[in-house]
Design a protein around this motif. Structure first.
Motif, PDB file in Angstrom:
ATOM      1  N   PRO A 175       0.796  -1.234   0.000  1.00 53.40           N
ATOM      2  CA  PRO A 175       0.000   0.000   0.000  1.00 53.40           C
ATOM      3  C   PRO A 175       0.826   1.280   0.000  1.00 53.40           C
ATOM      4  O   PRO A 175       0.307   2.346  -0.280  1.00 53.40           O
ATOM      5  CB  PRO A 175      -0.813  -0.097   1.290  1.00 53.40           C
ATOM      6  CG  PRO A 175      -0.708  -1.498   1.746  1.00 53.40           C
ATOM      7  CD  PRO A 175       0.531  -2.066   1.159  1.00 53.40           C
ATOM      8  N   ASP A 176       2.125   1.173   0.286  1.00 54.53           N
ATOM      9  CA  ASP A 176       2.971   2.357   0.353  1.00 54.53           C
ATOM     10  C   ASP A 176       3.841   2.540  -0.888  1.00 54.53           C
ATOM     11  O   ASP A 176       4.716   3.391  -0.914  1.00 54.53           O
ATOM     12  CB  ASP A 176       3.855   2.296   1.594  1.00 54.53           C
ATOM     13  CG  ASP A 176       4.793   1.099   1.595  1.00 54.53           C
ATOM     14  OD1 ASP A 176       4.514   0.108   0.883  1.00 54.53           O
ATOM     15  OD2 ASP A 176       5.799   1.136   2.316  1.00 54.53           O
ATOM     16  N   LEU A 177       3.601   1.762  -1.944  1.00 55.22           N
ATOM     17  CA  LEU A 177       4.404   1.886  -3.162  1.00 55.22           C
ATOM     18  C   LEU A 177       4.258   3.264  -3.786  1.00 55.22           C
ATOM     19  O   LEU A 177       3.175   3.844  -3.801  1.00 55.22           O
ATOM     20  CB  LEU A 177       3.963   0.855  -4.200  1.00 55.22           C
ATOM     21  CG  LEU A 177       4.589  -0.522  -4.152  1.00 55.22           C
ATOM     22  CD1 LEU A 177       4.047  -1.385  -5.277  1.00 55.22           C
ATOM     23  CD2 LEU A 177       6.089  -0.466  -4.211  1.00 55.22           C
ATOM     24  N   ARG A 178       5.357   3.772  -4.306  1.00 58.45           N
ATOM     25  CA  ARG A 178       5.307   4.994  -5.091  1.00 58.45           C
ATOM     26  C   ARG A 178       4.751   4.641  -6.468  1.00 58.45           C
ATOM     27  O   ARG A 178       4.927   3.522  -6.955  1.00 58.45           O
ATOM     28  CB  ARG A 178       6.696   5.602  -5.229  1.00 58.45           C
ATOM     29  CG  ARG A 178       7.255   6.065  -3.896  1.00 58.45           C
ATOM     30  CD  ARG A 178       8.655   6.541  -4.060  1.00 58.45           C
ATOM     31  NE  ARG A 178       9.453   5.408  -4.576  1.00 58.45           N
ATOM     32  CZ  ARG A 178      10.742   5.447  -4.808  1.00 58.45           C
ATOM     33  NH1 ARG A 178      11.408   6.550  -4.617  1.00 58.45           N
ATOM     34  NH2 ARG A 178      11.387   4.403  -5.252  1.00 58.45           N
ATOM     35  N   LEU A 179       4.102   5.594  -7.100  1.00 59.11           N
ATOM     36  CA  LEU A 179       3.505   5.323  -8.404  1.00 59.11           C
ATOM     37  C   LEU A 179       4.552   4.941  -9.443  1.00 59.11           C
ATOM     38  O   LEU A 179       4.276   4.134 -10.325  1.00 59.11           O
ATOM     39  CB  LEU A 179       2.675   6.518  -8.869  1.00 59.11           C
ATOM     40  CG  LEU A 179       1.439   6.827  -8.019  1.00 59.11           C
ATOM     41  CD1 LEU A 179       0.615   7.927  -8.660  1.00 59.11           C
ATOM     42  CD2 LEU A 179       0.594   5.591  -7.787  1.00 59.11           C
ATOM     43  N   ARG A 180       5.760   5.461  -9.315  1.00 58.82           N
ATOM     44  CA  ARG A 180       6.808   5.065 -10.272  1.00 58.82           C
ATOM     45  C   ARG A 180       7.166   3.596 -10.104  1.00 58.82           C
ATOM     46  O   ARG A 180       7.478   2.920 -11.077  1.00 58.82           O
ATOM     47  CB  ARG A 180       8.025   5.965 -10.155  1.00 58.82           C
ATOM     48  CG  ARG A 180       9.025   5.587  -9.096  1.00 58.82           C
ATOM     49  CD  ARG A 180      10.269   6.432  -9.183  1.00 58.82           C
ATOM     50  NE  ARG A 180       9.935   7.826  -9.086  1.00 58.82           N
ATOM     51  CZ  ARG A 180      10.477   8.667  -8.232  1.00 58.82           C
ATOM     52  NH1 ARG A 180      11.420   8.273  -7.423  1.00 58.82           N
ATOM     53  NH2 ARG A 180      10.095   9.918  -8.180  1.00 58.82           N
ATOM     54  N   ASP A 181       7.083   3.089  -8.860  1.00 58.32           N
ATOM     55  CA  ASP A 181       7.352   1.664  -8.630  1.00 58.32           C
ATOM     56  C   ASP A 181       6.207   0.798  -9.156  1.00 58.32           C
ATOM     57  O   ASP A 181       6.437  -0.293  -9.679  1.00 58.32           O
ATOM     58  CB  ASP A 181       7.581   1.406  -7.147  1.00 58.32           C
ATOM     59  CG  ASP A 181       8.796   2.153  -6.617  1.00 58.32           C
ATOM     60  OD1 ASP A 181       9.772   2.327  -7.384  1.00 58.32           O
ATOM     61  OD2 ASP A 181       8.756   2.584  -5.453  1.00 58.32           O
ATOM     62  N   VAL A 182       4.978   1.291  -9.017  1.00 61.39           N
ATOM     63  CA  VAL A 182       3.827   0.581  -9.586  1.00 61.39           C
ATOM     64  C   VAL A 182       3.967   0.538 -11.106  1.00 61.39           C
ATOM     65  O   VAL A 182       3.751  -0.506 -11.730  1.00 61.39           O
ATOM     66  CB  VAL A 182       2.493   1.250  -9.178  1.00 61.39           C
ATOM     67  CG1 VAL A 182       1.326   0.585  -9.883  1.00 61.39           C
ATOM     68  CG2 VAL A 182       2.299   1.197  -7.665  1.00 61.39           C
ATOM     69  N   ALA A 183       4.352   1.660 -11.702  1.00 61.81           N
ATOM     70  CA  ALA A 183       4.519   1.721 -13.154  1.00 61.81           C
ATOM     71  C   ALA A 183       5.558   0.710 -13.629  1.00 61.81           C
ATOM     72  O   ALA A 183       5.350   0.015 -14.630  1.00 61.81           O
ATOM     73  CB  ALA A 183       4.913   3.133 -13.578  1.00 61.81           C
ATOM     74  N   ALA A 184       6.658   0.612 -12.906  1.00 64.76           N
ATOM     75  CA  ALA A 184       7.703  -0.346 -13.277  1.00 64.76           C
ATOM     76  C   ALA A 184       7.202  -1.781 -13.151  1.00 64.76           C
ATOM     77  O   ALA A 184       7.489  -2.623 -14.002  1.00 64.76           O
ATOM     78  CB  ALA A 184       8.939  -0.136 -12.409  1.00 64.76           C
ATOM     79  N   ALA A 185       6.437  -2.056 -12.099  1.00 63.80           N
ATOM     80  CA  ALA A 185       5.929  -3.408 -11.883  1.00 63.80           C
ATOM     81  C   ALA A 185       4.904  -3.808 -12.947  1.00 63.80           C
ATOM     82  O   ALA A 185       4.877  -4.952 -13.395  1.00 63.80           O
ATOM     83  CB  ALA A 185       5.302  -3.516 -10.492  1.00 63.80           C
TER      84      ALA A 185
END
Length: 138
Positions: free
Chosen positions: A22-32
């Protein structure tokens, strides 16, 4: 890995990523997920407006809460809750290493009704920033 197709839409992949962390940054979500950060921002905004996701500010970061009680939008399928999808896809919480040593490890139900009070409890104890929170669907 071939990225020509996916079992889930980008919206579904974003929901799963944020349910796990729940604490992921959006850039990390984008990469995933394999899409741009701007696309993730648009998806998160759509999910918030649809009531599938809640966004809260904690310090300088956002924390996301997947509303497991909301029905999925699936054409031709019987109505299922988001929690059913998350439970089926997340066999266990996937957490990366933290920058600092954790003071507490908390295993908690991913049911949205418990997350707010749990975070309030951790904040009251002064360990919210230095605790690992494992959300388990169920």
């Amino acid at each position: 890995m071939d990225r020509d197709w996916s079992l889930l839409s980008n919206h579904g992949q974003v929901l799963v990523a944020l349910a796990r962390r729940p604490d992921l940054r959006l850039r990390d979500v984008a990469a995933a997920v394999g899409i741009t950060e701007r696309a993730v921002q648009a998806i998160v905004n759509e999910l918030v407006v649809a009531g599938q996701l809640e966004r809260t500010r904690e310090g300088r970061r956002n924390r996301y809460l997947v509303r497991g009680d909301r029905p999925l939008r699936a054409a031709g399928a019987e109505e299922r809750a988001v929690a059913d999808l998350i439970h089926a896809l997340v066999s266990g919480p996937a957490l990366g290493p933290r920058d600092a040593e954790a003071l507490a490890l908390v295993l908690a139900c991913s049911d949205h009704r418990f997350q707010g009070p749990l975070r309030a409890l951790l904040a009251g104890e002064g360990v919210v920033e230095r605790s690992e929170l494992l959300m388990w669907p169920g």
